[in-house]
Write an enzyme that holds these catalytic residues in place. Structure first.
Site, PDB file in Angstrom:
ATOM      1  N   SER A  63     -24.049  -1.805  33.671  1.00 27.68           N
ATOM      2  CA  SER A  63     -24.572  -0.607  34.333  1.00 27.68           C
ATOM      3  C   SER A  63     -23.522   0.198  35.091  1.00 27.68           C
ATOM      4  O   SER A  63     -23.735   1.363  35.388  1.00 27.68           O
ATOM      5  CB  SER A  63     -25.708  -0.979  35.284  1.00 27.68           C
ATOM      6  OG  SER A  63     -25.219  -1.686  36.396  1.00 27.68           O
TER       7      SER A  63
ATOM      8  N   LYS B 159     -24.224  -0.218  42.850  1.00 27.33           N
ATOM      9  CA  LYS B 159     -24.384   1.119  42.254  1.00 27.33           C
ATOM     10  C   LYS B 159     -23.569   2.126  43.052  1.00 27.33           C
ATOM     11  O   LYS B 159     -23.026   1.828  44.110  1.00 27.33           O
ATOM     12  CB  LYS B 159     -25.855   1.565  42.264  1.00 27.33           C
ATOM     13  CG  LYS B 159     -26.820   0.651  41.543  1.00 27.33           C
ATOM     14  CD  LYS B 159     -26.720   0.751  40.053  1.00 27.33           C
ATOM     15  CE  LYS B 159     -27.777  -0.155  39.408  1.00 27.33           C
ATOM     16  NZ  LYS B 159     -27.368  -0.631  38.112  1.00 27.33           N
TER      17      LYS B 159
END
Length: 193
Positions: free
Chosen positions: A55, A98
């Site tokens: 990701s 993230k």
């Protein structure tokens, strides 16, 4: 052996025993101090994380281990573009990594894979993206609450991020630290940007 010699011998043996006991105590004390310092560092200063998925490619690769700073945001706030380590809003037992794209109080619109902040005419510049963003490119509209952030992965085509979460905003108190650098595997070693 006379009485004086026996006393001196006994005194010498007692001093040797005390010396051994003192040496053992100093080793135990040193070990205890090192253990306390290591635990304090681990729980209050640094955070260790592993990224199991793609990701955050190409910034962080699957299997990379990284170090973050738990104290990074004590004196300054979270900035757009920071890579953070946090408790996943939908299951706080899971740790995620993230990038911050939206700050408290902002509106974020995602249209055709471009991010627009507070109705800006020009999209946000994102040089760190792995490839052209083609999956779940919008339209999305986010109104970020005052104590929250919006985070997305750098590999937008393969990232489980705010676009999919039930609780799409990350509360500030769930941020564990700022990701600083990858330390393993060694060929990926380096500071995160």
């Amino acid at each position: 052996m006379d009485e004086q010699s026996r006393k001196e011998k006994r005194k010498s043996e007692e001093e040797a025993a005390r010396s051994i006991i003192w040496e053992i105590f100093s080793w135990i004390f040193s070990f205890a101090i090192a253990l306390v310092l290591a635990l304090a560092l681990k729980n209050y200063v640094i955070i260790n994380a592993e990224v199991p998925t793609g990701s955050m490619e190409d910034t962080i690769m699957p299997g990379d281990r990284l170090i973050g700073n738990r104290l990074a945001y004590l004196n300054e706030g979270v900035l757009r573009g920071d890579i953070i380590i946090f408790e996943y809003p939908d299951n706080e037992r899971e740790i995620y990594v993230k990038r911050v794209v939206g700050l408290p109080g902002e509106t974020i619109d995602i249209v055709d894979g471009k991010i627009y902040i507070n109705g800006a005419a020009e999209p946000m510049r994102e040089d760190y993206l792995k490839e052209q963003w083609t999956v779940q490119t919008g339209p999305y509209h986010f109104e970020i609450p005052e104590d929250c952030y919006l985070v997305l992965g750098d590999n937008r085509n393969d990232s489980w991020d705010a676009r999919y979460w039930k609780n799409c905003y990350l509360r500030e108190e769930k941020i564990l630290g700022k990701a600083l650098f990858v330390y393993w595997p060694f060929h990926d070693f380096g500071r995160l940007k």
